[in-house]
Design a protein around this motif. Structure first.
Motif, short mmCIF file in Angstrom:
data_model
loop_
_atom_site.label_atom_id
_atom_site.label_comp_id
_atom_site.label_asym_id
_atom_site.label_seq_id
_atom_site.Cartn_x
_atom_site.Cartn_y
_atom_site.Cartn_z
N TRP A 54 66.01 -35.25 59.58
CA TRP A 54 65.57 -34.53 58.38
C TRP A 54 64.49 -33.51 58.74
N LEU A 55 63.53 -33.92 59.54
CA LEU A 55 62.45 -33.02 59.95
C LEU A 55 63.01 -31.82 60.71
N GLN A 56 63.96 -32.08 61.62
CA GLN A 56 64.57 -30.97 62.36
C GLN A 56 65.31 -30.05 61.41
N GLY A 57 65.92 -30.63 60.38
CA GLY A 57 66.67 -29.83 59.41
C GLY A 57 65.78 -28.87 58.64
N VAL A 58 64.61 -29.34 58.18
CA VAL A 58 63.74 -28.43 57.41
C VAL A 58 63.11 -27.39 58.33
N VAL A 59 62.84 -27.77 59.59
CA VAL A 59 62.31 -26.79 60.54
C VAL A 59 63.36 -25.71 60.80
N ASP A 60 64.59 -26.13 61.04
CA ASP A 60 65.66 -25.17 61.30
C ASP A 60 65.90 -24.26 60.11
N ALA A 61 65.67 -24.80 58.90
CA ALA A 61 65.87 -24.00 57.69
C ALA A 61 64.71 -23.04 57.44
N GLY A 62 63.65 -23.14 58.24
CA GLY A 62 62.55 -22.19 58.12
C GLY A 62 61.48 -22.57 57.12
N ILE A 63 61.22 -23.86 56.93
CA ILE A 63 60.19 -24.28 55.99
C ILE A 63 58.85 -23.67 56.37
N THR A 64 58.08 -23.20 55.37
CA THR A 64 56.81 -22.53 55.60
C THR A 64 55.67 -23.54 55.51
N GLU A 65 54.74 -23.47 56.47
CA GLU A 65 53.61 -24.40 56.50
C GLU A 65 52.39 -23.79 55.81
N TYR A 66 51.69 -24.62 55.02
CA TYR A 66 50.46 -24.23 54.36
C TYR A 66 49.37 -25.25 54.68
N GLY A 67 48.13 -24.87 54.45
CA GLY A 67 47.03 -25.76 54.77
C GLY A 67 46.81 -26.88 53.78
N GLY A 68 47.27 -26.70 52.55
CA GLY A 68 47.09 -27.71 51.53
C GLY A 68 48.17 -27.61 50.48
N GLU A 69 48.29 -28.64 49.65
CA GLU A 69 49.38 -28.66 48.69
C GLU A 69 49.12 -27.80 47.46
N TYR A 70 47.87 -27.53 47.13
CA TYR A 70 47.61 -26.55 46.08
C TYR A 70 48.12 -25.18 46.53
N GLU A 71 47.92 -24.86 47.80
CA GLU A 71 48.41 -23.58 48.33
C GLU A 71 49.93 -23.50 48.25
N VAL A 72 50.59 -24.62 48.48
CA VAL A 72 52.05 -24.65 48.36
C VAL A 72 52.46 -24.31 46.93
N CYS A 73 51.82 -24.97 45.97
CA CYS A 73 52.18 -24.73 44.57
C CYS A 73 51.83 -23.32 44.13
#
Length: 373
Positions: A226-245
């Motif tokens: 699953w982790l490899q799948g989201v990485v391959d799909a290009g998931i974007t990393e943020y420093g915190g979950e408020y930033e994600v929202c």
């Protein structure tokens, strides 16, 4: 709370554009403070002071033992979120003083471990069950009294720690880019079948607990895939979950993986929010975790420490968590803010929260596939 047993789950709940209903809340920064609209101490009044909110149920502070003496609290909850609540409690009692020491939860657990029997910490108050479980695993948390434990449901406590507020894992999504029908019922499907850009905060403790839950529920191989799948799909990393929202709301990404209350904070700070929340069914994507407290084995006055924790479960404190931090209250008679499913309506996996204390194997899996933790 529905514990998923492998049978076909119900349709995921969705928080729509009217999420805050008639709560009459001001702005995010204006909410998280020690006073209501009339300038009253949180513990000095029983009503919420906010339009549309009923008087909270549960046990009011007036019915709890008075707090007298000095208490040191190591807090993994930020001062921004709970500092005003702690200050109000100190001001409410003339003969009570509290020394809150704020920091990262994992660092505080390590500090208590290094300090050993000489730690000044009487209470450890923190953001999730993982840190509480780690303190208990280290043998540095006292067993709590039965009458204190009985204030919350059994799934939100162990003998050594007790939850004080809750948060549900959610999938925040941009309502301009996606509709309810685009949202998936299974967290597994977001790695392979989601038609959009995802974001998350993999260095954040709650995100790591989510991956830990997946590892416990589905095994290491499935989690790695699953982790490899989201990485391959290009998931974007943020420093915190408020930033994600915030990124979801701004249209920078289409959806994310966060705790539910960050969505409410974004909504409350915007007059025209474009964010809603989907809940998956009975898997790691729908874990319900708790913030909570433990009394350390080195507490100078264990009774005072326990009574402090009782105050975190008072009517007034639980109303504060609902209306100021947007978390789920854990006592009966206080409802969460927003058009949220109740705790009983959430379709959560059958998972002992105490098992989330060991996050290292999940972190190792994340690093194996190149995720920054």
């Amino acid at each position: 709370m529905t514990r998923h047993d492998g049978s076909a789950g119900r349709r995921a709940f969705l928080v729509g554009s009217a999420a805050l209903g008639t709560a009459g809340l001001a702005g995010c920064l204006g909410l998280i403070g020690s006073e209501d609209d009339d300038g009253e101490n949180v513990f000095g009044q029983i009503g919420s002071g906010r339009e549309g909110r009923p008087e909270p149920g549960g046990t009011p502070v007036e019915e709890l033992p008075d707090l007298e003496g000095e208490l040191t609290v190591y807090s993994g909850r930020s001062e921004f979120l709970v500092g005003s609540l702690v200050n109000d409690l100190e001001e409410y009692y003339d003969d009570f003083s509290i020394d809150p020491r704020y920091g990262d939860s994992a660092d505080l657990v390590n500090q208590i471990s290094q300090e050993g029997s000489g730690t000044p910490a009487d209470v450890f108050y923190t953001v999730d069950a993982a840190a509480l479980g780690q303190l208990a695993d280290n043998g540095q948390a006292r067993s709590l009294s039965d009458d204190l434990l009985e204030m919350v449901r059994s799934e939100f406590r162990t003998d050594q720690w007790i939850g004080t507020s809750g948060r549900a894992r959610t999938i925040p999504y941009n309502t301009d880019a996606l509709s309810e029908s685009d949202m998936l019922d299974s967290i597994d499907a977001y790695a392979t079948d989601f038609d959009g850009d995802l974001g998350w905060a993999p260095s954040y403790g709650s995100c790591q607990s989510f991956v830990t839950a997946m590892r416990l529920l589905e095994g290491e191989d499935a989690t790695r895939e699953w982790l490899q799948g989201v990485v391959d799909a290009g998931i974007t990393e943020y420093g915190g979950e408020y930033e994600v929202c915030d990124a979801v709301n701004n249209g920078e990404i289409d959806a994310g993986l966060t705790n539910h209350y960050y969505i409410q904070r974004v909504r409350d700070g915007s007059d025209d929010a474009s964010i809603a929340a989907a809940f998956t069914e009975g898997d790691a994507g729908s874990v319900f975790d708790v913030a909570g407290a433990a009394v350390t084995d080195a507490a100078d006055d264990p009774d005072l420490a326990e009574n402090f924790v009782r105050h975190l479960l008072s009517s007034q404190a639980q109303e504060y968590f609902a209306t100021s931090t947007f978390e789920y209250p854990l006592i009966s008679g206080v409802e969460p803010v927003g058009d949220l499913p109740t705790i009983d309506e959430l379709d959560v996996p059958d998972l002992d929260l105490a098992q989330l204390s060991d996050r290292q194997p999940a972190i190792d899996l994340m690093r194996e596939v190149g995720i920054n933790t």
